[in-house]
Design a protein around this motif. Structure first.
Motif, PDB file in Angstrom:
ATOM      1  N   ALA A 157       2.026  11.862   8.183  1.00  0.00           N
ATOM      2  CA  ALA A 157       2.301  10.639   6.041  1.00  0.00           C
ATOM      3  C   ALA A 157       1.552   9.475   6.910  1.00  0.00           C
ATOM      4  O   ALA A 157       0.489   8.850   6.553  1.00  0.00           O
ATOM      5  CB  ALA A 157       3.132  10.599   5.528  1.00  0.00           C
ATOM      6  N   GLY A 158       2.025   8.561   8.139  1.00  0.00           N
ATOM      7  CA  GLY A 158       2.043   7.890   8.256  1.00  0.00           C
ATOM      8  C   GLY A 158      -0.102   6.644   8.826  1.00  0.00           C
ATOM      9  O   GLY A 158      -0.861   6.759   8.379  1.00  0.00           O
ATOM     10  N   ARG A 159      -0.160   8.000   8.969  1.00  0.00           N
ATOM     11  CA  ARG A 159      -1.907   7.781   9.944  1.00  0.00           C
ATOM     12  C   ARG A 159      -2.474   8.743   8.435  1.00  0.00           C
ATOM     13  O   ARG A 159      -3.985   7.863   8.369  1.00  0.00           O
ATOM     14  CB  ARG A 159      -2.404   8.986  10.550  1.00  0.00           C
ATOM     15  N   ALA A 160      -1.629   8.958   7.343  1.00  0.00           N
ATOM     16  CA  ALA A 160      -2.848   9.582   6.019  1.00  0.00           C
ATOM     17  C   ALA A 160      -3.288   8.690   4.514  1.00  0.00           C
ATOM     18  O   ALA A 160      -3.982   9.150   4.072  1.00  0.00           O
ATOM     19  CB  ALA A 160      -2.571  10.643   5.635  1.00  0.00           C
ATOM     20  N   ILE A 161      -2.100   7.736   4.704  1.00  0.00           N
ATOM     21  CA  ILE A 161      -2.256   6.390   3.520  1.00  0.00           C
ATOM     22  C   ILE A 161      -3.418   5.906   3.960  1.00  0.00           C
ATOM     23  O   ILE A 161      -3.886   5.100   4.798  1.00  0.00           O
ATOM     24  CB  ILE A 161      -0.925   5.765   3.407  1.00  0.00           C
ATOM     25  N   PRO A 162      -4.159   6.232   2.864  1.00  0.00           N
ATOM     26  CA  PRO A 162      -5.277   5.551   2.075  1.00  0.00           C
ATOM     27  C   PRO A 162      -5.303   4.184   2.224  1.00  0.00           C
ATOM     28  O   PRO A 162      -3.849   3.247   2.214  1.00  0.00           O
ATOM     29  CB  PRO A 162      -5.588   6.480   1.444  1.00  0.00           C
ATOM     30  N   ASP A 209       1.250  -1.144  -0.492  1.00  0.00           N
ATOM     31  CA  ASP A 209       0.244  -0.233   0.452  1.00  0.00           C
ATOM     32  C   ASP A 209       0.825   1.603  -0.069  1.00  0.00           C
ATOM     33  O   ASP A 209       0.469   2.065  -0.194  1.00  0.00           O
ATOM     34  CB  ASP A 209      -0.945  -0.062   1.539  1.00  0.00           C
ATOM     35  N   ALA A 210       2.170   0.748   0.563  1.00  0.00           N
ATOM     36  CA  ALA A 210       3.293   2.547   0.594  1.00  0.00           C
ATOM     37  C   ALA A 210       4.654   2.248   0.536  1.00  0.00           C
ATOM     38  O   ALA A 210       4.736   0.949   1.403  1.00  0.00           O
ATOM     39  CB  ALA A 210       2.175   3.195   1.566  1.00  0.00           C
ATOM     40  N   ILE A 211       5.286   2.502   0.090  1.00  0.00           N
ATOM     41  CA  ILE A 211       6.385   2.475  -0.308  1.00  0.00           C
ATOM     42  C   ILE A 211       7.545   3.746   0.290  1.00  0.00           C
ATOM     43  O   ILE A 211       7.648   4.721   0.351  1.00  0.00           O
ATOM     44  CB  ILE A 211       7.457   2.213  -1.795  1.00  0.00           C
ATOM     45  N   VAL A 212       8.343   3.073   1.665  1.00  0.00           N
ATOM     46  CA  VAL A 212       8.682   4.623   2.524  1.00  0.00           C
ATOM     47  C   VAL A 212      10.706   3.991   1.945  1.00  0.00           C
ATOM     48  O   VAL A 212      10.812   3.481   2.046  1.00  0.00           O
ATOM     49  CB  VAL A 212       8.660   4.627   4.259  1.00  0.00           C
ATOM     50  N   ILE A 213      10.583   5.273   1.423  1.00  0.00           N
ATOM     51  CA  ILE A 213      11.936   5.391   0.729  1.00  0.00           C
ATOM     52  C   ILE A 213      12.776   6.107   2.231  1.00  0.00           C
ATOM     53  O   ILE A 213      12.542   7.562   2.702  1.00  0.00           O
ATOM     54  CB  ILE A 213      12.854   6.138  -0.265  1.00  0.00           C
ATOM     55  N   GLY A 214      13.643   5.522   3.068  1.00  0.00           N
ATOM     56  CA  GLY A 214      14.599   6.289   4.493  1.00  0.00           C
ATOM     57  C   GLY A 214      13.851   5.679   5.162  1.00  0.00           C
ATOM     58  O   GLY A 214      13.033   6.022   5.647  1.00  0.00           O
ATOM     59  N   LYS A 240      -2.352  -0.832   6.393  1.00  0.00           N
ATOM     60  CA  LYS A 240      -0.891  -1.433   5.424  1.00  0.00           C
ATOM     61  C   LYS A 240      -0.457  -1.604   5.075  1.00  0.00           C
ATOM     62  O   LYS A 240       0.877  -2.280   6.156  1.00  0.00           O
ATOM     63  CB  LYS A 240      -0.616   0.620   5.060  1.00  0.00           C
ATOM     64  N   ARG A 241       0.344  -2.657   4.261  1.00  0.00           N
ATOM     65  CA  ARG A 241       1.072  -3.301   3.968  1.00  0.00           C
ATOM     66  C   ARG A 241       2.227  -2.701   3.543  1.00  0.00           C
ATOM     67  O   ARG A 241       2.310  -1.663   2.858  1.00  0.00           O
ATOM     68  CB  ARG A 241       0.648  -4.424   3.009  1.00  0.00           C
ATOM     69  N   VAL A 242       3.541  -2.097   3.602  1.00  0.00           N
ATOM     70  CA  VAL A 242       4.171  -1.088   3.881  1.00  0.00           C
ATOM     71  C   VAL A 242       6.144  -2.340   3.011  1.00  0.00           C
ATOM     72  O   VAL A 242       5.943  -3.259   4.296  1.00  0.00           O
ATOM     73  CB  VAL A 242       4.585  -0.181   5.304  1.00  0.00           C
ATOM     74  N   LEU A 243       6.224  -1.438   2.777  1.00  0.00           N
ATOM     75  CA  LEU A 243       8.233  -1.118   2.298  1.00  0.00           C
ATOM     76  C   LEU A 243       8.476   0.036   2.863  1.00  0.00           C
ATOM     77  O   LEU A 243       8.691   0.876   2.423  1.00  0.00           O
ATOM     78  CB  LEU A 243       8.280  -1.990   1.073  1.00  0.00           C
TER      79      LEU A 243
END
Length: 393
Positions: free
Chosen positions: A388-393, A7-12, A29-32
């Motif tokens: 941001a983490g709470r806003a990702i749909p 659902d989201a990719i976080v770089i850093g 959410k499925r996060v990388l």
């Protein structure tokens, strides 16, 4: 991997990135989480002398620099120092307040990194560490991030790679390059919370390397009352680091070396102890080496009784408003943070999402929000990451 894999990719994988990943992951959410460093939170580990000054109790929007001074208000109000402190205490981390609301771990900064990793684990965040990002593309509502030759896709991409301060830890301008690619403006980055260098006639002050004293330093209307430290290259210490974030090249900073002295203190000393030497009176308030250097530059010496009131007023004025003209700073190599960054005008202050690129978020030091010394930048990392983490749909 299929487009539905994340659902989201976080770089850093720094403070802001891990916070955002953990918050999103714990919402299901499925996060990388991706980072070119093998170890997450490298900047956290060296912070606060290895004990991590993880927040400041006096966090307020006016303690942050930005082209838009109101931008940070929303995120800071919705994730406060108390919120992070609750997390610290829930993980059994013992902490203490040092000075001016600065909170540190009693143990080590490793505890904060472990906390964030545990929070990410709770959110089942997948990690890809020690692998560089080869490419970032966007199309059909999906971001495609190629990492070590493997492509990952997600409808949300969070940029949390910070700024170029402390390059030896792997810091780069990746965030700005990516932002520009997506049409986001970037406020000119510059070193902040960084020591000054001195040149010209002021090179003589380098001989005071290691001498420290409490001062009030001023630049235009901004002032800080903390310790200053002379170094082999110029000026450092908390007071100088603080004012460096505001300073502009080719301008002077004013230093009050006797911030606790009452007006007319030298004249009072002359009345009370006329046979005392000026040096003796000044060294009662300042380290001897510093007092000698300043008085030598002023060119006034002798017993107080032998000095005119006008001369003593001149000495006091010099000590209260000593002008230094830094010829620069020690640059990004020694800067604790980067001022400037991705312009807030293109971001939502509530979600940190780019207004013109749905699904793209920028957080932490990558954004044009820079806090004072003393835990403020970590609090911005937690607050913007949580937003941001709470806003990702």
């Amino acid at each position: 991997m299929s487009a539905s894999s994340h659902d989201a990719i976080v770089i850093g994988a720094g403070a802001a990135g891990m916070m955002a990943a953990a918050q999103a992951g714990q919402r299901g959410k499925r996060v990388l989480l991706v980072d070119h460093n093998h170890e997450p939170g490298r900047k956290i580990l060296i912070s606060g002398g290895g004990r991590c000054n993880f927040t400041n109790l006096y966090t307020a929007p006016d303690r942050f620099l930005s082209d838009n001074p109101h931008f940070a208000k929303s995120a800071l109000s919705r994730y406060t120092p108390r919120d992070f402190l609750d997390l610290v205490e829930a993980h059994g981390i013992v902490w203490h307040e040092k000075t001016l609301g600065q909170l540190f771990c009693d143990g080590s900064a490793r505890q904060v990194v472990d906390l964030l990793l545990e929070e990410c684990a709770r959110g089942q965040v997948q990690m890809a560490l020690g692998i560089p990002v080869d490419a970032v593309d966007h199309g059909d509502g999906l971001f495609r991030v190629t990492v070590g030759g493997t492509a990952y896709t997600a409808p949300a991409l969070v940029v949390a790679t910070g700024g170029p301060s402390i390059p030896k830890l792997g810091a780069t301008s990746f965030a700005y390059d990516l932002a520009r690619r997506f049409g986001l403006a970037v406020v000119q980055p510059r070193p902040a919370l960084v020591p000054f260098t001195l040149g010209g006639d002021e090179v003589l002050f380098r001989e005071l390397s290691g001498v420290s004293t409490e001062v009030e330093v001023r630049w235009t209307k901004t002032r800080f009352r903390e310790a200053a430290l002379f170094t082999h290259r110029g000026l450092s210490g908390p007071a100088m680091l603080q004012i460096s974030s505001y300073w502009q090249h080719r301008t002077a900073i004013q230093v009050d070396f006797v911030p606790d002295a009452t007006e007319g203190w030298l004249l009072e000393a002359k009345r009370n102890s006329p046979r005392q030497s000026l040096r003796r009176v000044v060294t009662d308030r300042l380290p001897e080496r510093l007092a000698d250097a300043l008085l030598e530059r002023v060119g006034v010496a002798g017993e107080l009784v032998a000095l005119t009131d006008k001369a003593l007023r001149g000495v006091e004025a010099a000590l209260r408003g000593w002008a230094f003209h830094p010829n620069g700073t020690e640059g990004f190599a020694k800067a604790e943070v980067t001022a400037g960054g991705i312009a807030t005008a293109g971001l939502s202050s509530q979600t940190m999402e780019a207004r013109k690129v749905p699904g793209l978020y920028a957080i932490g030091e990558a954004v044009d929000v820079t806090g004072w010394l003393g835990g403020y930048n970590f609090q911005w990392a937690w607050a913007s990451g949580a937003a941001a983490g709470r806003a990702i749909p």
